[in-house]
Design a protein around this motif. Structure first.
Motif, PDB file in Angstrom:
ATOM      1  N   HIS A  91       0.796  -1.224   0.000  1.00  0.00           N
ATOM      2  CA  HIS A  91       0.000   0.000   0.000  1.00  0.00           C
ATOM      3  C   HIS A  91       0.831   1.278   0.000  1.00  0.00           C
ATOM      4  CE1 HIS A  91       0.851  -0.254   4.343  1.00  0.00           C
ATOM      5  NE2 HIS A  91       0.675   1.044   4.329  1.00  0.00           N
ATOM      6  N   SER A  94       0.942   4.007  -2.891  1.00  0.00           N
ATOM      7  CA  SER A  94      -0.188   4.904  -3.142  1.00  0.00           C
ATOM      8  C   SER A  94      -0.535   4.967  -4.618  1.00  0.00           C
ATOM      9  CB  SER A  94       0.113   6.313  -2.604  1.00  0.00           C
ATOM     10  OG  SER A  94       0.301   6.296  -1.212  1.00  0.00           O
ATOM     11  N   LEU A 171      -6.067   9.409  -3.383  1.00  0.00           N
ATOM     12  CA  LEU A 171      -4.972   8.946  -2.534  1.00  0.00           C
ATOM     13  C   LEU A 171      -4.040  10.089  -2.161  1.00  0.00           C
ATOM     14  CD1 LEU A 171      -4.127   5.559  -4.299  1.00  0.00           C
ATOM     15  CD2 LEU A 171      -5.481   5.909  -2.228  1.00  0.00           C
ATOM     16  N   GLU A 206     -10.080  -2.386  -5.436  1.00  0.00           N
ATOM     17  CA  GLU A 206      -8.740  -2.146  -4.914  1.00  0.00           C
ATOM     18  C   GLU A 206      -8.496  -3.016  -3.669  1.00  0.00           C
ATOM     19  OE1 GLU A 206      -6.348   0.280  -6.277  1.00  0.00           O
ATOM     20  OE2 GLU A 206      -7.762  -0.278  -7.848  1.00  0.00           O
ATOM     21  N   HIS A 208      -7.697  -2.126  -0.760  1.00  0.00           N
ATOM     22  CA  HIS A 208      -8.210  -1.490   0.456  1.00  0.00           C
ATOM     23  C   HIS A 208      -9.255  -0.438   0.093  1.00  0.00           C
ATOM     24  CE1 HIS A 208      -4.897  -3.385   2.569  1.00  0.00           C
ATOM     25  NE2 HIS A 208      -4.048  -2.828   1.740  1.00  0.00           N
ATOM     26  N   GLU A 212      -9.951   2.041   4.962  1.00  0.00           N
ATOM     27  CA  GLU A 212      -8.845   1.155   5.341  1.00  0.00           C
ATOM     28  C   GLU A 212      -7.503   1.781   4.993  1.00  0.00           C
ATOM     29  OE1 GLU A 212     -10.013  -2.225   3.097  1.00  0.00           O
ATOM     30  OE2 GLU A 212     -11.038  -3.198   4.775  1.00  0.00           O
ATOM     31  N   TYR A 213      -7.453   2.451   3.840  1.00  0.00           N
ATOM     32  CA  TYR A 213      -6.204   3.098   3.428  1.00  0.00           C
ATOM     33  C   TYR A 213      -5.806   4.186   4.420  1.00  0.00           C
ATOM     34  CZ  TYR A 213      -2.844   5.611   0.523  1.00  0.00           C
ATOM     35  OH  TYR A 213      -1.717   6.224   0.057  1.00  0.00           O
ATOM     36  N   ARG A 217      -2.259   4.071   6.529  1.00  0.00           N
ATOM     37  CA  ARG A 217      -1.257   5.132   6.447  1.00  0.00           C
ATOM     38  C   ARG A 217      -1.046   5.811   7.791  1.00  0.00           C
ATOM     39  NH1 ARG A 217       1.139   6.029   1.513  1.00  0.00           N
ATOM     40  NH2 ARG A 217       2.721   6.639   3.022  1.00  0.00           N
TER      41      ARG A 217
END
Length: 275
Positions: A91, A94, A171, A206, A208, A212-213, A217
């Motif tokens: 992840h 990005s 993102l 995707e 995530h 969740e992303y 992060r």
């Protein structure tokens, strides 16, 4: 196969490996887990053929190939070969999953252009691995941007490229607003003038979701800060709160589930104190 000492730049691991002709296989069953990594093989000598998901990518000196350690693959290493291998969580690039999948189907150059910038950066980091110290995590973040820039896709599908462009905008927005407590799925949708359901559909294929992303992060940001000697005067709770984890119990559970250790274990001198 020989592996001299490598360099750890936060969650990026860089190592140099070499050996004689051989074939390496990772076969089913392979279960995808939270710590699955991508690897980028930067060929120095000899050649490597990476086979994964029905595609073969052959690289020689000055070329690199990306593959996913969470799925079966085969590496055929020919001649007296040597490679610099970068390993990192999926992840952190990005990049939309479609872009990553396309990148895995092509060889990429590090003799010129963005790839050459990446190669020079990694070579310098490995040469200075014993003196990098507290800057390791920040240098790792810079490396992830260089890797993403070096994975160039030729002739993308126009419709997919437009959709990937929207994902990249989202993102990027998340990264820029990560410390803000009101960063939410609905807020991001509003900022990009789309319905929350449309944002969900944009990321439904995707690895995530947007939520969740954000969590991943933020956990990674906490990990970097906890490991930074320059921030050792701050408590774990204060660092967690900087990244919007207001419940200490919830944060500790999430951190240990992600990294397999409690937050205190990654603080500078933790192993020394434990001894």
């Amino acid at each position: 196969m020989t592996s001299p000492p490598g360099a750890a730049l936060g969650t990026l691991l860089a190592s140099r490996v070499s050996g004689s002709p051989q074939t390496l296989r990772r076969t089913p069953p392979v279960r995808r887990g939270p710590n699955d990594r991508l690897k980028l093989c930067m060929q120095q000598d000899g050649s490597t053929t990476v086979s994964q998901d029905g595609h073969q990518v052959r690289i020689g000196p000055g070329q690199m190939a990306l593959y996913d350690t969470g799925r079966p693959y085969t590496l055929r290493l020919e001649g007296q070969w040597s490679c610099v291998v970068l390993a990192f969580p999926r992840h952190v690039l990005s990049l939309p999953d479609n872009v990553v999948r396309q990148a895995m189907r092509h060889a990429h150059s590090f003799d010129a252009g963005p790839g050459a910038v990446l190669a020079g950066f990694i070579a310098a980091a490995m040469a200075q691995r014993t003196t990098i110290g507290a800057s390791a995590g920040r240098l790792g973040e810079a490396a992830f941007h260089l890797i993403a820039g070096a994975l160039r896709i030729t002739d993308p599908d126009r419709e997919e490229a437009a959709t990937d462009g929207r994902r990249l905008q989202v993102l990027r927005y998340v990264r820029e607003h990560l410390p803000e407590p009101d960063l939410t799925h609905d807020g991001i949708a509003a900022a990009h003038r789309m319905a929350p359901r449309s944002l969900h559909r944009l990321f439904e294929d995707e690895p995530h979701s947007v939520t969740e992303y954000i969590r991943l992060r933020r956990l990674e940001a906490v990990l970097h800060d906890l490991a930074d000697p320059l921030l050792s005067h701050l408590s774990i709770a204060r660092i967690a709160a900087r990244w919007c984890f207001t419940s200490q119990a919830h944060f500790t559970r999430a951190f240990q589930a992600r990294y397999g250790v409690p937050p205190s274990a990654v603080r500078p001198g933790a192993s020394t104190r434990a001894a």
